[in-house]
Structure formats: structure tokens, C-alpha cells
Design a protein around this motif. Structure first.
Motif, PDB file in Angstrom:
ATOM      1  N   PHE A  77      25.583  -8.552  26.909  1.00 56.91           N
ATOM      2  CA  PHE A  77      24.583  -7.370  27.446  1.00 56.91           C
ATOM      3  C   PHE A  77      23.324  -7.305  26.882  1.00 56.91           C
ATOM      4  N   SER A  78      22.616  -8.562  26.599  1.00 56.34           N
ATOM      5  CA  SER A  78      21.568  -8.736  25.987  1.00 56.34           C
ATOM      6  C   SER A  78      20.283  -8.320  27.051  1.00 56.34           C
ATOM      7  N   TYR A  79      20.721  -8.427  28.277  1.00 57.16           N
ATOM      8  CA  TYR A  79      19.812  -7.981  29.283  1.00 57.16           C
ATOM      9  C   TYR A  79      19.413  -6.336  29.165  1.00 57.16           C
ATOM     10  N   GLU A  80      20.593  -5.702  28.930  1.00 55.83           N
ATOM     11  CA  GLU A  80      20.380  -4.328  28.687  1.00 55.83           C
ATOM     12  C   GLU A  80      19.407  -3.928  27.671  1.00 55.83           C
ATOM     13  N   VAL A  81      19.411  -4.743  26.582  1.00 52.67           N
ATOM     14  CA  VAL A  81      18.540  -4.725  25.505  1.00 52.67           C
ATOM     15  C   VAL A  81      16.991  -4.780  25.863  1.00 52.67           C
ATOM     16  N   SER A  82      16.862  -6.113  26.319  1.00 53.87           N
ATOM     17  CA  SER A  82      15.484  -6.316  26.969  1.00 53.87           C
ATOM     18  C   SER A  82      14.717  -5.447  27.778  1.00 53.87           C
ATOM     19  N   LYS A  83      15.652  -4.804  28.871  1.00 50.18           N
ATOM     20  CA  LYS A  83      15.002  -3.553  29.553  1.00 50.18           C
ATOM     21  C   LYS A  83      14.638  -2.604  28.782  1.00 50.18           C
ATOM     22  N   SER A  84      15.677  -2.008  27.565  1.00 48.37           N
ATOM     23  CA  SER A  84      15.040  -1.079  26.766  1.00 48.37           C
ATOM     24  C   SER A  84      13.882  -1.229  25.775  1.00 48.37           C
ATOM     25  N   GLN A 110      23.630 -11.743  16.510  1.00 52.75           N
ATOM     26  CA  GLN A 110      23.078 -11.059  17.335  1.00 52.75           C
ATOM     27  C   GLN A 110      21.915 -10.327  16.697  1.00 52.75           C
ATOM     28  N   THR A 111      22.174 -10.142  15.285  1.00 49.38           N
ATOM     29  CA  THR A 111      20.974  -9.182  14.695  1.00 49.38           C
ATOM     30  C   THR A 111      19.532 -10.339  14.768  1.00 49.38           C
ATOM     31  N   VAL A 112      19.857 -11.405  14.616  1.00 48.56           N
ATOM     32  CA  VAL A 112      18.618 -12.334  14.706  1.00 48.56           C
ATOM     33  C   VAL A 112      18.045 -12.490  16.075  1.00 48.56           C
ATOM     34  N   ALA A 113      19.183 -12.579  17.074  1.00 46.72           N
ATOM     35  CA  ALA A 113      18.552 -12.638  18.593  1.00 46.72           C
ATOM     36  C   ALA A 113      17.701 -11.386  19.053  1.00 46.72           C
ATOM     37  N   ASN A 114      18.280 -10.132  18.506  1.00 52.31           N
ATOM     38  CA  ASN A 114      17.679  -9.031  18.851  1.00 52.31           C
ATOM     39  C   ASN A 114      16.313  -8.823  18.228  1.00 52.31           C
ATOM     40  N   TYR A 115      16.312  -9.235  16.752  1.00 52.89           N
ATOM     41  CA  TYR A 115      15.018  -9.072  16.229  1.00 52.89           C
ATOM     42  C   TYR A 115      13.890  -9.856  16.895  1.00 52.89           C
ATOM     43  N   TYR A 116      14.379 -10.897  17.230  1.00 57.16           N
ATOM     44  CA  TYR A 116      13.063 -11.976  17.911  1.00 57.16           C
ATOM     45  C   TYR A 116      12.806 -11.318  19.321  1.00 57.16           C
ATOM     46  N   GLY A 148      28.210 -13.339  39.886  1.00 57.57           N
ATOM     47  CA  GLY A 148      27.594 -13.956  38.808  1.00 57.57           C
ATOM     48  C   GLY A 148      27.773 -13.212  37.508  1.00 57.57           C
ATOM     49  N   PHE A 149      27.952 -13.548  36.531  1.00 57.32           N
ATOM     50  CA  PHE A 149      27.886 -12.490  35.398  1.00 57.32           C
ATOM     51  C   PHE A 149      27.108 -13.397  34.187  1.00 57.32           C
ATOM     52  N   LEU A 150      27.110 -12.539  32.994  1.00 59.23           N
ATOM     53  CA  LEU A 150      26.308 -13.153  31.792  1.00 59.23           C
ATOM     54  C   LEU A 150      27.249 -13.900  31.007  1.00 59.23           C
ATOM     55  N   GLY A 151      28.517 -13.405  31.005  1.00 58.30           N
ATOM     56  CA  GLY A 151      29.505 -14.147  30.016  1.00 58.30           C
ATOM     57  C   GLY A 151      30.781 -13.431  30.471  1.00 58.30           C
ATOM     58  N   LEU A 152      31.899 -13.928  29.846  1.00 58.79           N
ATOM     59  CA  LEU A 152      33.321 -13.537  30.218  1.00 58.79           C
ATOM     60  C   LEU A 152      33.643 -12.005  29.926  1.00 58.79           C
ATOM     61  N   LEU A 153      33.008 -11.296  29.152  1.00 59.16           N
ATOM     62  CA  LEU A 153      33.271 -10.023  28.766  1.00 59.16           C
ATOM     63  C   LEU A 153      32.461  -9.288  29.754  1.00 59.16           C
ATOM     64  N   HIS A 154      31.341  -9.697  30.373  1.00 56.81           N
ATOM     65  CA  HIS A 154      30.622  -8.985  31.261  1.00 56.81           C
ATOM     66  C   HIS A 154      31.366  -9.054  32.742  1.00 56.81           C
ATOM     67  N   MET A 155      32.068 -10.136  32.695  1.00 57.21           N
ATOM     68  CA  MET A 155      33.005 -10.367  34.046  1.00 57.21           C
ATOM     69  C   MET A 155      34.127  -9.252  33.845  1.00 57.21           C
TER      70      MET A 155
END
Length: 597
Positions: A86-93, A113-119, A343-350
Motif C-alpha cells: 500500500f505504498s501508493y497510498e503513502v505517496s498520495k498522502s 518499510q521505515t527506510v522506504a517511507n523515510y526516503y 493488476g495489483f501491487l502485491g498479493l496482500l493487495h489482491m
């Protein structure tokens, strides 16, 4: 309200580090919610979010807070998801904010994901406020986590706030630092109107509801507006803010975050990231759009009852409003009829999308085996992208097949490194580097084929590391591989929905495992069901489901044996005819079995 007294910020973190709990404490501390109305995970308004204990959708809320300087500030808070899917939701916010609270668990420390969200936040030039949460835990190590923030994320300009969202410790200090460190929104109220659509949803009575942030100008009820991407014009019927309940207002000005209704009935007229402007004095150019998100995992979704196809199409249109990362197009399957390739961003998203469709729109669905997008280079040098294994051209036409690769970052406890490296080797991983974050935690960098990671890799990491491992990844590109299409035949008829693309060296093993699993799952019929796995014309594995037996001679007592033989011959002919015309119903568990191998 004076723009200098507005602060727009979001809460970002790895999954289960306490974002939603911190949002609850902030709501209570600022008086936005009474004790009687309060419940845990208040901003997670989907039943699915509370059942699973995860945030799926980012939620915005307006708060008021009186600072020590005597001013009343307006705070627009957005609580974001933490899972990589759900990183797309984060980038929108992040696009709608000027600052972010980075929450880190005092027991688990900095994770992938801490590192990913920070950058991601740094890319949007946001002010970062570090918060070390859960300091009340018996195994909390705040000093060690503070050192990780300095060494891994290079946060040296400010000291992290020590907090416990559960106990309410540090909430006031967080709000004070939000006001002191995060700058007010930019833009000018006298400029032409520019509003960013950062989310939307569908209401049965109001039509499409848009969630917007005003970057320039102001918007009043009754004015004509234009959506710049589609050039469609509407009249503003209702404006409002979320406190967290929807409260109508007469005007949204520069820096405000709120919602907008303008009697839009067709969900296809709205695109997340589009810009709203005034029809009378339009802006010269739209705001910068979001980066177009590319789905990584594809599967087919089909209605169990073919009559529900039109209902399913309407449901997809409405759900895509609420989740812009979900893409779909119609497709037809020989086995399952009319449906959609999604199309989905991952298996949990699906998994979440399928469950939301079943719950919110009362649909009964069948999901086919997930796959990734492959690039097929044909003999004539033409390049074709394949997201459905049944669309793979014949082998004689193919020169080369390329599959997508990712670069994965795994942060795991030191004692689990051996098992994780063994798992990575089994999944065709290429080791890049090993870095020790501290004596007890290691960051492994690998390159993987995406198809090896999307199914259950994350679950295996969590299992091996007892929940302490984490994973983040980025797309690297396409590389050639020796791949073949594995088909499943049921009574000699190819079941395209069960086909999948696999590495040639693993094809026999996976084919054998699959037919054995399907033998257990497919229910017994009155005739024998042959299950075969094939590569092209060559059968590589076979199992049979034994038929149910009917005791046709049960009523024959004594007498000549020829009477019984006649009945047995008649039964044999009946079964032969039934096998010709009988249809084998394939349960949903059969498609999930493909995942488990």
C-alpha cells in the motif's frame, strides 16, 4: 483561517509500529472525539482494517489545537498504511502534506518499510519528525533505536521524541513539534484556484466524493469548476471537512484539506492526481501529477454466476475510485466465461481487493492463479508483454522470454541470517551485500525474479524470523530466463485459468505437485476425472480422481449372473456418455493450490 496557523502532516511507519494508535491519541488529546464516541483504530473505518489490524486506506482528519503561544492552530492529519503493498497510498498522502511524523517501534527498531517511507518523504521535501514509540514495553531499547536513526537514516538535526501511543506519553510534545518544525502550506489565496485530488470514493446519494487539498486560491459552494485532466466542468454542490465526521462548510481556502461533491455520477470521469480549477478564471497549468503506479501482480477475477458480470463491472468502477492503484480490463476464459484481468501491487493487495468486492458489493468471485508481466521477444523481433499465461504465443514463435527482477532489502535478526540466505537461494536470489546495522540485526540485499517473491516470500521471512524480519523492494528491470508454460488438462480439456509460467528446471516438480494437490481438492464425480500437467504437447504428470460408485445390482437377490452383467454394462455405457458431456466444477481452492506449490 490565517494560512500561517495551518499545518498539514501525515504519520508514516513500518507495519504495526503504532501509527493508528498514535492517531487515536492525537484525536483524543485535541478533543476531536469524545470518550463516548471513541473506539480503537478510529480512522480505520473499514471492518477489514480492524479485523486484520492493518491500515489499508489513508484517512484524513481536521483537528484544532491551542499551542503554548496562545494561538489556535488547525491541523490536517493523514494516517497512512505501513505494508509495502500500500505504498501508493503513502505517496498520495505525502503529496498533500508539508511534514511527516516518522514512527519507529522501540522494540523492533528501524525496519525495511521505515527506510522506504523515510526516503519517500524526503523525495517530497517534507520535514521529518522522528518518534520512538512503545517505550513502555519491557523489551524496549530506545537508546539503541535512537542510534539506528542516526546511522541508518542520518537523522541528526533533531532528537527523537520518546512516546507511548498506548499510554498517551509524548502526545503533547509531538503536537508542539509539529507546529514548531513544520512550515505552513505555501501558495496564495489570490492566485487562480488549484486543488489536488488525492483520493475519492463513491456515495450512493451524492455520487463521486472527491478529497482535495487546495494549493492556490479558494473554492466556494455553487461555483463552476473544471477538472483539468479531462476538461469536464461541474458545479460545486457541497464542500466539507472531516473532523473526523463529515462537516459541511461554505469555503475551502489555500492550504485547506477537505471533500467536495459536485454530482459526478460516472466514476470514469475522475483520476487521482488530477487538478481542479475555476471555470471562470482557470489556472494556466495543472499541479504535478502523481507518478503513475505500475501493477506487479496480475490475476483474473470472474463471477461464480455469469449473470453478475454487469454488477461486477459497476463494482470495479466504484472501487477503482477508492483505490487508484487497482487496474482492470475485460477478458474471456474458456473455463470461466467473462471476467476481468486485474493488476495489483502485491498479493496482500489482491487479497484485500477480492475481499472488499465480496463484502461491499455482495459479489461471489473466483480468482485465478496470480502471475507477473513477462516480456516475450518473438522470432520477428517484435516484443509482446504477457500478463496472462494463456496468451503466451506458441514456442516456435518465441526467441526469448524475459521476466521482471527486483532489488530486495531484508532486515533480519543476526541469528536468522543462515535460514534467510538458504530461502533466498531456493527462490533464485542473487546475493548483493550483507551489512550489520547493529550487533543483533543485519540488512541483506538480494536481486530476485519477481515471480519468486510475490506469493509467500514475505510470510516465510516473518515465519523464520518469528515476526522480526522485514522486506522492502524496488523494481530493477527485465532479464532473460528459461521459462515454459505449464498447462493443466481436466479430462483432456485445457483449463486456461490454472495455467502458469514456470522456470524450465522446476517444471516437472511443480507439475507433479500440482496434479497431486488437485486430486485431493477436485470433488469426486460419477465418472473418472483425469488430471494432467503438460508442457506444450508433452504430458509430464498425471493423476486420476476415482469415480463415485453406485450399487446398481443391490436389488438383485440371487438369480442368473447374466442379469447383473447386463446392469453393469448399462452402467458402463452411461458413465462413458457422462464423461463425454459431464462438466467438472473446479472449486476456488484449486486456484489457491497453485499458489501453495
Amino acid at each position: 483561517m490565517d494560512k500561517a496557523l495551518i499545518r498539514n502532516f501525515c504519520i508514516i511507519a513500518h507495519i504495526d509500529h503504532g501509527k493508528s494508535t498514535l492517531a487515536d491519541r492525537v484525536l483524543q488529546f485535541t478533543g476531536a472525539i469524545t470518550e463516548r464516541e471513541f473506539r480503537n483504530q478510529l480512522l480505520d473505518d473499514m471492518d477489514l482494517e480492524r479485523e486484520r489490524g492493518i491500515t489499508i486506506k489513508a484517512s484524513a482528519v481536521r483537528l484544532r489545537y491551542k499551542h503554548a503561544d496562545g494561538n489556535n492552530y488547525m491541523l490536517n492529519l493523514i494516517d497512512t498504511p505501513g505494508h509495502v503493498d500500500f505504498s501508493y497510498e503513502v505517496s498520495k498522502s505525502l503529496a498533500a502534506c508539508e511534514g511527516a511524523i516518522l514512527v519507529v517501534d522501540a522494540a523492533q527498531g528501524v525496519e525495511a518499510q521505515t527506510v522506504a517511507n523515510y526516503y519517500l518523504a524526503k523525495e517530497h521535501n517534507l520535514v521529518i519528525i522522528p518518534v520512538i514509540n512503545k517505550i513502555d514495553l519491557s523489551n524496549a531499547q530506545p537508546a539503541q533505536v535512537s542510534q539506528q536513526l542516526i546511522e541508518i537514516l542520518k537523522i541528526t538535526d533533531q532528537k527523537p521524541i520518546m512516546a507511548s501511543a498506548k499510554e498517551g506519553i509524548g502526545t503533547e510534545e509531538i503536537l508542539r513539534r509539529v507546529i514548531d518544525k513544520i512550515s505552513p502550506p505555501s501558495g496564495d489565496i489570490n492566485n487562480p484556484l488549484q486543488g489536488l485530488i488525492f483520493d475519492s470514493t463513491y456515495d450512493t446519494y451524492k455520487g463521486v466524493v472527491l478529497y482535495i487539498k487546495i494549493f492556490n486560491g479558494s473554492m466556494k459552494k455553487g461555483i463552476p469548476i473544471t477538472i483539468m485532466g479531462t476538461q469536464k466542468s461541474f458545479v460545486v454542490e457541497e464542500l466539507g471537512v472531516l473532523t473526523p465526521k463529515a462537516v459541511p462548510v461554505d469555503e475551502l481556502a489555500c492550504g485547506d484539506v477537505g471533500y467536495l461533491c459536485c454530482n459526478i455520477k460516472d466514476p470514469k470521469e475522475i483520476h487521482i492526481g488530477d487538478t481542479i480549477t475555476s471555470s471562470k478564471t482557470p489556472a494556466k497549468e495543472p499541479l504535478e501529477r502523481y507518478r503513475k503506479v505500475k501493477p506487479l501482480v496480475f490475476c483474473g477475477l470472474y463471477p461464480v454466476n455469469s449473470k453478475d458480470f454487469s454488477l461486477m463491472r459497476d463494482a470495479f468502477d466504484k472501487l477503482s475510485l477508492n483505490d487508484a492503484s487497482f487496474v482492470y480490463e475485460p477478458e474471456t476464459s474458456v473455463s470461466l466465461g467473462f471476467g476481468f484481468r486485474c493488476g495489483f501491487l502485491g498479493l496482500l493487495h489482491m487479497d484485500i481487493i477480492q475481499e472488499r468486492l465480496e463484502r461491499e458489493f455482495d459479489l461471489n468471485l473466483i480468482a485465478t492463479t496470480p502471475s507477473v508481466v513477462y516480456k516475450v521477444i518473438l522470432i520477428d523481433a517484435k516484443v509482446v508483454e504477457i500478463d496472462n499465461p494463456s496468451n503466451l504465443p506458441p514456442r516456435v514463435q518465441i526467441r526469448q522470454i524475459e521476466e521482471p527482477y527486483i532489488k530486495a532489502f531484508l532486515i533480519v535478526p543476526a541469528e536468522s541470517v543462515g535460514e534467510i540466505m538458504q530461502l533466498s537461494q531456493e527462490r533464485r536470489g542473487v546475493h548483493i551485500s550483507t551489512e550489520y546495522i547493529d550487533p543483533s540485526r543485519v540488512m541483506l540485499t538480494y536481486e530476485f525474479p519477481l515471480s519468486e517473491v510475490v506469493v509467500d516470500f514475505y510470510d516465510k521471512i516473518k515465519s523464520i524470523t518469528r515476526g522480526y524480519g522485514s522486506l522492502d523492494y524496488e523494481f530493477k528491470g527485465y532479464r532473460p530466463s528459461k521459462l515454459v508454460k505449464l498447462d493443466v488438462l481436466i479430462n483432456g480439456i485445457s483449463c486456461d485459468a490454472l495455467s502458469f509460467i514456470v522456470v524450465k528446471e522446476k517444471a516437472y516438480l511443480k507439475g507433479r505437485q500440482l496434479v497431486e494437490k488437485l486430486k485431493e481438492i477436485i470433488p469426486r464425480q460419477l465418472f473418472e476425472v483425469a488430471i494432467q500437467a503438460s508442457i506444450g504437447e508433452r504430458i509430464i504428470a498425471r493423476e486420476s480422481v476415482r469415480p463415485l460408485k453406485k450399487h446398481v445390482t443391490g436389488k438383485c437377490y440371487g438369480g442368473d449372473i447374466t442379469r447383473k452383467r447386463k446392469l453393469w454394462e448399462k452402467q458402463k455405457l452411461g458413465k462413458k456418455r457422462m464423461k463425454q458431456f459431464g462438466r467438472v466444477e473446479i472449486p476456488q481452492e484449486a486456484f489457491m493450490a497453485v499458489l501453495k506449490i
